[in-house]
Design an enzyme around this catalytic site. Structure first.
Site, short mmCIF file in Angstrom:
data_model
loop_
_atom_site.label_atom_id
_atom_site.label_comp_id
_atom_site.label_asym_id
_atom_site.label_seq_id
_atom_site.Cartn_x
_atom_site.Cartn_y
_atom_site.Cartn_z
N TYR A 180 3.59 -9.80 6.45
CA TYR A 180 2.58 -9.52 5.42
C TYR A 180 1.55 -10.65 5.49
CZ TYR A 180 0.55 -8.94 0.73
OH TYR A 180 -0.31 -8.79 -0.33
N ASP A 194 1.64 -5.28 7.17
CA ASP A 194 0.29 -5.27 6.60
C ASP A 194 -0.44 -6.48 7.17
OD1 ASP A 194 -2.01 -5.35 5.12
OD2 ASP A 194 -1.03 -5.49 3.17
N ASN A 220 3.57 -1.22 3.01
CA ASN A 220 3.29 -2.16 1.93
C ASN A 220 3.48 -1.39 0.63
OD1 ASN A 220 1.94 -3.45 -0.27
ND2 ASN A 220 0.80 -4.72 1.17
N ASP A 276 -1.22 1.43 -2.87
CA ASP A 276 -2.53 1.70 -2.29
C ASP A 276 -2.47 1.78 -0.77
OD1 ASP A 276 -1.92 -1.00 -2.37
OD2 ASP A 276 -3.88 -1.66 -3.06
N HIS A 277 -1.31 1.51 -0.20
CA HIS A 277 -1.06 1.67 1.23
C HIS A 277 -0.16 2.89 1.46
CE1 HIS A 277 -2.27 -2.55 2.48
NE2 HIS A 277 -2.10 -2.70 1.18
N GLU A 320 5.12 -6.82 0.60
CA GLU A 320 4.72 -7.02 -0.79
C GLU A 320 5.79 -6.46 -1.74
OE1 GLU A 320 0.63 -7.14 -3.46
OE2 GLU A 320 0.65 -5.93 -1.64
N ASN A 326 -3.71 -6.86 7.04
CA ASN A 326 -4.89 -7.11 6.21
C ASN A 326 -6.17 -7.32 7.02
OD1 ASN A 326 -4.79 -6.92 3.30
ND2 ASN A 326 -3.13 -8.42 3.38
#
Length: 264
Positions: free
Chosen positions: A108, A151, A10, A254-255, A37, A153
């Site tokens: 995603y 991702d 991501n 951030d991933h 993303e 989540n």
């Protein structure tokens, strides 16, 4: 039989972070990179850098400023499939077939907002419904050897988050999300390669919030990014790891990336 490495990341805007994507490809050189993303329309995807490094096969499913998935590859990609599990135009799932005949799907899954209640927070309900539709899709794969990555989540295990008790009411680790993801996993008996290679209860994270002043010192991570395979590919996976140093690169996502090496 050859070795094929598949990475997933991501990137939180491929154009904004094209420098670290190039760094990753030069240092790790996976055969295939699945991005989530991407935040770019298909026609504006920055193909030039990828092509210059030998990734001449590029498929995208994008939209302006939000969401978006892409697969870039040194290997030919066939039978491109795009899905809209919410029927709302969001670009979140793309699939291809590799030369080996293996199916590769890059997804995603929605984050789900901040409140884990579908009545108060419609985004949370959309996330659960997205997973339910993917569960129906998964059940219809009919034995096709498949890699599912991206991702998700959701951090499913207690050791997939920095503090299980503290995060039970936090979106990404709530019991209903974990149960819903488990139903998706059961639909094709997916093998979670992260935990196949790094067994629980060892901590394993792929995401650290931007809000942390020192993400590495606090280590308040979650394992939101996954790579699953259908059972027939379990023994074809020969190595799996995360590239944690990428979280400290300039203007990071951030991933962090995942890489699996397969013998197919």
């Amino acid at each position: 039989m050859t070795r094929t490495s598949i990475a997933s990341w991501n990137i939180n805007s491929v154009r904004a972070r094209i420098g670290i994507v190039e760094k990753f490809l030069r240092e790790e050189a996976p055969d295939i990179l699945c991005l989530q993303e991407t935040k770019v329309e298909c026609g504006l995807f920055p193909k030039a850098m990828f092509e210059a490094l030998g990734y001449g096969h590029i498929v995208t499913h994008g939209q302006r400023m939000h969401h978006g998935v892409a697969i870039v590859s040194r290997l030919p990609l066939a039978e491109v499939r795009k899905y809209d599990w919410q029927a709302n135009g969001e670009a979140r799932h793309i699939g291809v077939t590799l030369p080996s005949g293996v199916r590769l799907d890059n997804v995603y899954i929605p984050a789900g907002g901040d409140i884990p209640d579908r009545e108060i927070n419609p985004k949370f309900g959309q996330k659960l419904d997205f997973l339910a539709r993917m569960t129906d899709w998964s059940g219809g794969l009919n034995g096709t050897p498949t890699v599912l990555t991206g991702d998700f989540n959701v951090a499913p295990l207690a050791s997939d988050v920095w503090n299980h008790k503290a995060l039970l009411d936090v979106v990404s680790h709530t019991p209903i999300e974990v149960e819903t993801l488990a139903r998706l996993q059961a639909a094709s008996d997916w093998v979670d390669l992260g935990r196949h290679f790094i067994a629980a209860p060892a901590p394993l994270y792929t995401w650290w919030s931007y809000r942390a002043k020192d993400w590495e010192a606090s280590n308040r991570g979650r394992r939101l990014d996954h790579m699953w395979v259908t059972p027939d590919l379990k023994d074809k996976a020969v190595a799996h790891r995360i590239v944690q140093p990428a979280r400290s690169w300039e203007r990071p996502s951030d991933h962090v990336p995942l890489i699996t090496e397969f013998a197919f």
